[in-house]
Design a protein around this motif. Sequence first.
Motif, PDB file in Angstrom:
ATOM      1  N   ASP A 140       0.827  -1.201   0.000  1.00 40.98           N
ATOM      2  CA  ASP A 140       0.000   0.000   0.000  1.00 40.98           C
ATOM      3  C   ASP A 140       0.867   1.259   0.000  1.00 40.98           C
ATOM      4  OD1 ASP A 140      -2.820  -1.180   0.490  1.00 40.98           O
ATOM      5  OD2 ASP A 140      -1.567  -2.120   2.024  1.00 40.98           O
ATOM      6  N   LEU A 141       2.063   1.147   0.576  1.00 42.47           N
ATOM      7  CA  LEU A 141       2.975   2.287   0.696  1.00 42.47           C
ATOM      8  C   LEU A 141       4.396   1.814   0.480  1.00 42.47           C
ATOM      9  CD1 LEU A 141       3.703   5.241   1.602  1.00 42.47           C
ATOM     10  CD2 LEU A 141       3.736   4.365   3.957  1.00 42.47           C
ATOM     11  N   VAL A 142       5.164   2.590  -0.295  1.00 40.60           N
ATOM     12  CA  VAL A 142       6.591   2.345  -0.468  1.00 40.60           C
ATOM     13  C   VAL A 142       7.337   3.547   0.094  1.00 40.60           C
ATOM     14  CG1 VAL A 142       8.484   1.920  -2.090  1.00 40.60           C
ATOM     15  CG2 VAL A 142       6.216   0.946  -2.535  1.00 40.60           C
ATOM     16  N   VAL A 143       8.262   3.299   1.003  1.00 43.30           N
ATOM     17  CA  VAL A 143       9.102   4.357   1.586  1.00 43.30           C
ATOM     18  C   VAL A 143      10.518   4.137   1.087  1.00 43.30           C
ATOM     19  CG1 VAL A 143       9.929   5.437   3.704  1.00 43.30           C
ATOM     20  CG2 VAL A 143       7.618   4.450   3.627  1.00 43.30           C
ATOM     21  N   TRP A 144      11.089   5.166   0.446  1.00 48.15           N
ATOM     22  CA  TRP A 144      12.397   4.988  -0.184  1.00 48.15           C
ATOM     23  C   TRP A 144      13.386   6.060   0.247  1.00 48.15           C
ATOM     24  CZ3 TRP A 144      13.114   8.798  -4.236  1.00 48.15           C
ATOM     25  CH2 TRP A 144      11.942   9.416  -4.686  1.00 48.15           C
ATOM     26  N   GLU A 145      14.619   5.633   0.377  1.00 46.94           N
ATOM     27  CA  GLU A 145      15.755   6.538   0.597  1.00 46.94           C
ATOM     28  C   GLU A 145      15.819   7.494  -0.583  1.00 46.94           C
ATOM     29  OE1 GLU A 145      19.862   7.746  -0.146  1.00 46.94           O
ATOM     30  OE2 GLU A 145      18.656   6.386  -1.374  1.00 46.94           O
ATOM     31  N   PRO A 146      16.135   8.787  -0.378  1.00 45.17           N
ATOM     32  CA  PRO A 146      15.858   9.804  -1.398  1.00 45.17           C
ATOM     33  C   PRO A 146      16.629   9.716  -2.711  1.00 45.17           C
ATOM     34  CG  PRO A 146      17.084  10.756   0.430  1.00 45.17           C
ATOM     35  CD  PRO A 146      16.652   9.391   0.860  1.00 45.17           C
ATOM     36  N   THR A 147      17.602   8.821  -2.821  1.00 45.96           N
ATOM     37  CA  THR A 147      18.214   8.600  -4.135  1.00 45.96           C
ATOM     38  C   THR A 147      17.956   7.185  -4.647  1.00 45.96           C
ATOM     39  OG1 THR A 147      20.364   7.924  -3.213  1.00 45.96           O
ATOM     40  CG2 THR A 147      20.047  10.273  -3.662  1.00 45.96           C
ATOM     41  N   THR A 148      17.141   6.417  -3.926  1.00 46.11           N
ATOM     42  CA  THR A 148      16.760   5.082  -4.386  1.00 46.11           C
ATOM     43  C   THR A 148      15.470   5.216  -5.192  1.00 46.11           C
ATOM     44  OG1 THR A 148      17.835   4.112  -2.444  1.00 46.11           O
ATOM     45  CG2 THR A 148      16.378   2.685  -3.698  1.00 46.11           C
ATOM     46  N   TYR A 149      15.615   5.773  -6.401  1.00 51.95           N
ATOM     47  CA  TYR A 149      14.459   6.049  -7.248  1.00 51.95           C
ATOM     48  C   TYR A 149      13.746   4.768  -7.671  1.00 51.95           C
ATOM     49  CZ  TYR A 149      16.919  10.491  -7.397  1.00 51.95           C
ATOM     50  OH  TYR A 149      17.551  11.655  -7.036  1.00 51.95           O
ATOM     51  N   ALA A 150      14.424   3.641  -7.529  1.00 47.65           N
ATOM     52  CA  ALA A 150      13.777   2.360  -7.806  1.00 47.65           C
ATOM     53  C   ALA A 150      12.506   2.210  -6.981  1.00 47.65           C
ATOM     54  CB  ALA A 150      14.751   1.210  -7.501  1.00 47.65           C
ATOM     55  N   GLY A 151      12.475   2.771  -5.777  1.00 43.52           N
ATOM     56  CA  GLY A 151      11.290   2.687  -4.934  1.00 43.52           C
ATOM     57  C   GLY A 151      10.105   3.404  -5.536  1.00 43.52           C
ATOM     58  N   ALA A 152      10.340   4.589  -6.102  1.00 39.70           N
ATOM     59  CA  ALA A 152       9.253   5.337  -6.735  1.00 39.70           C
ATOM     60  C   ALA A 152       8.742   4.610  -7.974  1.00 39.70           C
ATOM     61  CB  ALA A 152       9.734   6.738  -7.097  1.00 39.70           C
ATOM     62  N   ILE A 153       9.659   4.065  -8.762  1.00 41.09           N
ATOM     63  CA  ILE A 153       9.270   3.330  -9.964  1.00 41.09           C
ATOM     64  C   ILE A 153       8.408   2.124  -9.597  1.00 41.09           C
ATOM     65  CG2 ILE A 153      10.137   1.974 -11.912  1.00 41.09           C
ATOM     66  CD1 ILE A 153      12.653   3.824 -11.819  1.00 41.09           C
ATOM     67  N   ALA A 154       8.847   1.373  -8.592  1.00 43.40           N
ATOM     68  CA  ALA A 154       8.096   0.194  -8.171  1.00 43.40           C
ATOM     69  C   ALA A 154       6.720   0.571  -7.635  1.00 43.40           C
ATOM     70  CB  ALA A 154       8.890  -0.579  -7.121  1.00 43.40           C
ATOM     71  N   ALA A 155       6.650   1.676  -6.885  1.00 44.73           N
ATOM     72  CA  ALA A 155       5.361   2.109  -6.340  1.00 44.73           C
ATOM     73  C   ALA A 155       4.380   2.446  -7.453  1.00 44.73           C
ATOM     74  CB  ALA A 155       5.568   3.317  -5.420  1.00 44.73           C
ATOM     75  N   ARG A 156       4.840   3.206  -8.428  1.00 46.67           N
ATOM     76  CA  ARG A 156       3.951   3.566  -9.538  1.00 46.67           C
ATOM     77  C   ARG A 156       3.555   2.333 -10.346  1.00 46.67           C
ATOM     78  NH1 ARG A 156       3.341   8.265 -12.004  1.00 46.67           N
ATOM     79  NH2 ARG A 156       1.729   7.020 -13.025  1.00 46.67           N
ATOM     80  N   ALA A 157       4.486   1.391 -10.490  1.00 50.26           N
ATOM     81  CA  ALA A 157       4.207   0.194 -11.298  1.00 50.26           C
ATOM     82  C   ALA A 157       3.153  -0.694 -10.655  1.00 50.26           C
ATOM     83  CB  ALA A 157       5.492  -0.600 -11.522  1.00 50.26           C
ATOM     84  N   CYS A 158       2.994  -0.599  -9.303  1.00 54.03           N
ATOM     85  CA  CYS A 158       2.001  -1.445  -8.634  1.00 54.03           C
ATOM     86  C   CYS A 158       0.849  -0.649  -8.039  1.00 54.03           C
ATOM     87  CB  CYS A 158       2.675  -2.291  -7.546  1.00 54.03           C
ATOM     88  SG  CYS A 158       3.176  -1.373  -6.077  1.00 54.03           S
ATOM     89  N   GLY A 159       0.856   0.685  -8.214  1.00 54.76           N
ATOM     90  CA  GLY A 159      -0.242   1.510  -7.731  1.00 54.76           C
ATOM     91  C   GLY A 159      -0.184   1.890  -6.271  1.00 54.76           C
ATOM     92  N   ALA A 160       0.986   1.761  -5.646  1.00 53.72           N
ATOM     93  CA  ALA A 160       1.126   2.100  -4.227  1.00 53.72           C
ATOM     94  C   ALA A 160       1.373   3.593  -4.039  1.00 53.72           C
ATOM     95  CB  ALA A 160       2.278   1.313  -3.607  1.00 53.72           C
ATOM     96  N   ALA A 161       1.001   4.105  -2.869  1.00 52.58           N
ATOM     97  CA  ALA A 161       1.466   5.427  -2.468  1.00 52.58           C
ATOM     98  C   ALA A 161       2.957   5.321  -2.163  1.00 52.58           C
ATOM     99  CB  ALA A 161       0.704   5.903  -1.241  1.00 52.58           C
ATOM    100  N   HIS A 162       3.660   6.449  -2.240  1.00 48.31           N
ATOM    101  CA  HIS A 162       5.087   6.356  -1.939  1.00 48.31           C
ATOM    102  C   HIS A 162       5.633   7.670  -1.409  1.00 48.31           C
ATOM    103  CE1 HIS A 162       6.614   8.403  -5.695  1.00 48.31           C
ATOM    104  NE2 HIS A 162       5.446   7.999  -6.157  1.00 48.31           N
ATOM    105  N   ALA A 163       6.699   7.549  -0.605  1.00 49.43           N
ATOM    106  CA  ALA A 163       7.285   8.709   0.058  1.00 49.43           C
ATOM    107  C   ALA A 163       8.788   8.555   0.158  1.00 49.43           C
ATOM    108  CB  ALA A 163       6.701   8.860   1.463  1.00 49.43           C
TER     109      ALA A 163
END
Length: 435
Positions: A140-163
């Motif tokens: 439901d939520l992906v929390v990523w270290e601010p240069t681990t952009y892989a987290g944002a990509i994965a969140a969008r790919a599965c429809g999760a919120a992310h921060a």
Amino acid sequence: MRILFTTYPERTHFLLLAPLAWALRTAGHEVRVAVQPKFADVVTQAGLTAVPIGTDRDLWQYLGRLKEMAHAKKEWTEEWTGSKEVGWPTPYAAAEWEPEDVDWDYLRNGYELQIGQWHKQSNVPMISSLVEFAQSWRPDLVVWEPTTYAGAIAARACGAAHARLLIGADVYGITRDHYLRLGAERPKDDRADPMADWLGSYARKYGFEFGEELITGQFTIDMLPPSLRMRANLNYLPLRYTPYGGPAVVPKWLSTPPERTRVAITMGLTVTDRAVGYPVDVQDLFDALGDLDIEIVATIVEEEQRKLARIPDNIRPVPYVPLQALLASCSAVIHHAGVGTLATTALQGLPQLSLPWDVDQPALAERLAAQGAGLAVHAAKATGEAVRENLLRLLNEPSFVQGAARLREEFLAMPTPNELVPRLEELVAEHRGDG
């Protein structure tokens, strides 16, 4: 909810994420931490569930190869930072500049440099595997270290919120603000955007369009109090820093109160973990402080201790000691201005002498001194005599104790990880599926 944390394999960054992961877990949520395989043990040692993803690639190994190619530390420093001053690499140094001093070409060229030398090295080994796991596990939520952009990509790919959860000053968000502002002033056919091009290629691969949230998140969690923080034009959530340094044992000698004023010296975990060397001359510091009527506990790795010709009687060198436990018996701290060390010291209400070297350390040290909670001397100028002079000021001038107390109150006014959980639950409901 299901919450997925992710970071490239940097221990100090993970240690900043762990307390919020614990808070979400104790609130009843299912938490997992996706990291490269070799980093899984660091996660499980924190009592969290690790998900090995991607392949092992160490950013520091890559940077070491750059350093070897340059054949000299000075040449490598100039290549990496884009200037002769050690600090944030191009283009992120612009975050500390006045807006009128920021140049479009500097930012564009800097992004191109760092995508190749930094961001791809940290993210490419993780992206495809992280997306595959996220699409399977459906967080439901992906929390990523601010240069681990892989987290944002994965969140969008599965429809999760992310921060993003910041690891210090938000130079990434501020730099991006500058880039968007200057880009809007450029002709439409001259608005090259290396970050959008790079991350946009993954967006198209996984079936969505590029958006700024891939760079700066849907919202950002910030652990710095008002007097220390640097922010962009984004949505921020304050979070009180929680001291955590990983598995540790408190030595028996710490149970005995010191007979003299005790001062701690630490240059942080990164120089220990990566064996990159201390930015100050330890022998010079020891020689300058050796005749003071104080006890000094210095966290110096054994390899560096063996290089010392002399260790004064009033200095106790130790490879490692839990920082929070040590500081409870101290009157002042000398350190590198790393955010974890700085915040742990601030929560103890102690005056701080910062010897900053790179990334956000100089900026944080400057703000710390301006707040009245300590003094700062850049590591390049931190001679033994300079450190001695400034330490004596911290110990003898009451204003620094007062400033340290004010800074402590700023930290304590921020919500704890447990207090932040309900707000995160609300934001997930607002953002899940956005984009």
